[in-house]
Motif scaffolding. Structure first.
Motif, mmCIF file in Angstrom:
data_model
loop_
_atom_site.group_PDB
_atom_site.id
_atom_site.type_symbol
_atom_site.label_atom_id
_atom_site.label_comp_id
_atom_site.label_asym_id
_atom_site.label_seq_id
_atom_site.Cartn_x
_atom_site.Cartn_y
_atom_site.Cartn_z
ATOM 1 N N UNK A 50 18.148 2.770 -36.027
ATOM 2 C CA UNK A 50 18.707 1.932 -34.941
ATOM 3 C C UNK A 50 17.645 2.976 -34.032
ATOM 4 N N UNK A 51 17.596 4.668 -34.252
ATOM 5 C CA UNK A 51 15.521 4.573 -34.017
ATOM 6 C C UNK A 51 14.634 4.435 -34.076
ATOM 7 N N UNK A 52 14.389 3.966 -35.058
ATOM 8 C CA UNK A 52 13.264 3.461 -36.025
ATOM 9 C C UNK A 52 12.904 2.345 -35.421
ATOM 10 N N UNK A 53 14.219 1.629 -34.686
ATOM 11 C CA UNK A 53 13.626 0.120 -34.446
ATOM 12 C C UNK A 53 13.458 0.279 -32.437
ATOM 13 N N UNK A 54 13.914 1.226 -32.049
ATOM 14 C CA UNK A 54 14.042 1.353 -30.593
ATOM 15 C C UNK A 54 12.723 1.754 -30.460
ATOM 16 N N UNK A 55 12.161 3.249 -31.619
ATOM 17 C CA UNK A 55 10.977 3.420 -30.659
ATOM 18 C C UNK A 55 9.715 2.736 -30.920
ATOM 19 N N UNK A 56 10.118 1.379 -32.207
ATOM 20 C CA UNK A 56 8.849 0.838 -32.267
ATOM 21 C C UNK A 56 8.560 -0.364 -31.334
ATOM 22 N N UNK A 57 10.264 -0.442 -30.698
ATOM 23 C CA UNK A 57 9.888 -2.069 -29.416
ATOM 24 C C UNK A 57 9.298 -1.172 -27.997
ATOM 25 N N UNK A 58 10.321 0.533 -27.935
ATOM 26 C CA UNK A 58 9.574 1.024 -27.207
ATOM 27 C C UNK A 58 7.683 1.055 -27.021
ATOM 28 N N UNK A 59 7.198 1.142 -27.780
ATOM 29 C CA UNK A 59 5.260 1.381 -27.965
ATOM 30 C C UNK A 59 5.027 0.249 -27.967
ATOM 31 N N UNK A 60 5.504 -0.940 -28.390
ATOM 32 C CA UNK A 60 5.403 -2.576 -28.358
ATOM 33 C C UNK A 60 5.377 -3.095 -27.069
ATOM 34 N N UNK A 61 6.445 -2.727 -26.760
ATOM 35 C CA UNK A 61 6.819 -3.803 -24.941
ATOM 36 C C UNK A 61 7.389 -2.713 -23.901
ATOM 37 N N UNK B 245 9.710 0.618 -22.335
ATOM 38 C CA UNK B 245 10.905 1.532 -22.062
ATOM 39 C C UNK B 245 12.217 0.227 -22.327
ATOM 40 N N UNK B 246 12.501 -0.865 -21.396
ATOM 41 C CA UNK B 246 13.304 -1.360 -21.687
ATOM 42 C C UNK B 246 13.533 -2.343 -22.926
ATOM 43 N N UNK B 247 12.563 -2.406 -23.380
ATOM 44 C CA UNK B 247 12.779 -3.378 -24.632
ATOM 45 C C UNK B 247 13.170 -2.632 -25.162
ATOM 46 N N UNK B 248 12.541 -1.098 -25.559
ATOM 47 C CA UNK B 248 13.247 0.118 -26.519
ATOM 48 C C UNK B 248 15.202 0.150 -25.937
ATOM 49 N N UNK B 249 15.369 0.221 -25.111
ATOM 50 C CA UNK B 249 16.569 0.471 -24.512
ATOM 51 C C UNK B 249 17.777 -0.823 -24.935
ATOM 52 N N UNK B 250 16.497 -1.948 -24.212
ATOM 53 C CA UNK B 250 17.594 -3.586 -24.760
ATOM 54 C C UNK B 250 18.203 -3.168 -26.638
#
Length: 210
Positions: free
Chosen positions: A21-32, A34-39
């Motif tokens: 989960x942490x890995x996917x959150x970080x990836x989405x947060x970097x690419x798209x 804060x809110x995509x990572x939080x989603x």
């Protein structure tokens, strides 16, 4: 209130170890952003909430049965392999630098969080470790103690997610597309590693019980 605050600390501590989960959150947060990572985190917390409700309803013993857990290792492995493949193949796509408009679907990001969280590792933790804590809270007084403990842990996890993604957002401001692309590739490799581990656990479960 003391119970709630105590379990906020517990929830924060639970979320600290780096997992899928942490890995996917970080990836989405970097690419798209804060809110995509939080989603992604919201997707993971949805599964956590469902498991809490299952524990509250008395399904802990059922969830701990080998014939329930073993197939989940395989399902979790497949989901993580799919996400890993997508992360590596599309590493150079859907990258939005700080300040750029993001057009990625929140529904898809939320789905990724759900898929990553549907893993027996997550299930085993809630049933064996956290389940015992919640069971104790439930039997001490009444269901209100259980609800306070559950709410505190979810709040702690949310606090961790917000803190992590705040750091990710600050880092994102100084990263270019190439750096974010390679971060996505590394995230895919890590997810692949988690997937392989899940396959291994599935194999060992089959070997021991069948």
């Amino acid at each position: 209130m003391q119970t709630f605050l105590t379990f906020i600390v517990v929830g924060f501590s639970i979320a600290l170890p780096v997992g899928a989960i942490t890995v996917e959150m970080t990836k989405q947060g970097l690419k798209n952003g804060f809110f995509h990572g939080l989603t992604v985190g919201a997707g993971g917390m949805t599964i956590d909430l469902l498991l809490i409700l299952a524990l509250y309803a008395g399904f802990a013993q059922f969830l701990s049965l080998p014939f329930v857990q073993i197939p989940l290792w395989l399902i979790g492995a497949i989901f993580l392999m799919i996400l890993a493949y997508d992360s590596i193949k599309h590493a150079d796509q859907d990258i939005h630098l700080a300040g750029e408009k993001v057009n990625k679907s929140f529904a898809k990001t939320y789905r990724n969080g759900l898929l990553v969280a549907v893993s027996p590792g997550n299930l085993v933790f809630w049933v064996s470790v956290f389940g015992a804590v919640l069971a104790d809270a439930y039997t001490k007084t009444d269901s209100s103690e259980f609800m306070l403990a559950s709410g505190g842990i979810l709040a702690g996890i949310l606090l961790h997610d917000i803190g992590l993604l705040t750091l990710v957002s600050l880092t994102r401001k100084v990263m270019n597309r190439t750096m974010i692309k390679w971060t996505s590739i590394i995230a895919g490799i890590l997810l692949l590693g988690f997937g392989c581990y899940f396959f291994y656990e599935f194999y060992m479960g089959i070997k021991v019980y069948f």
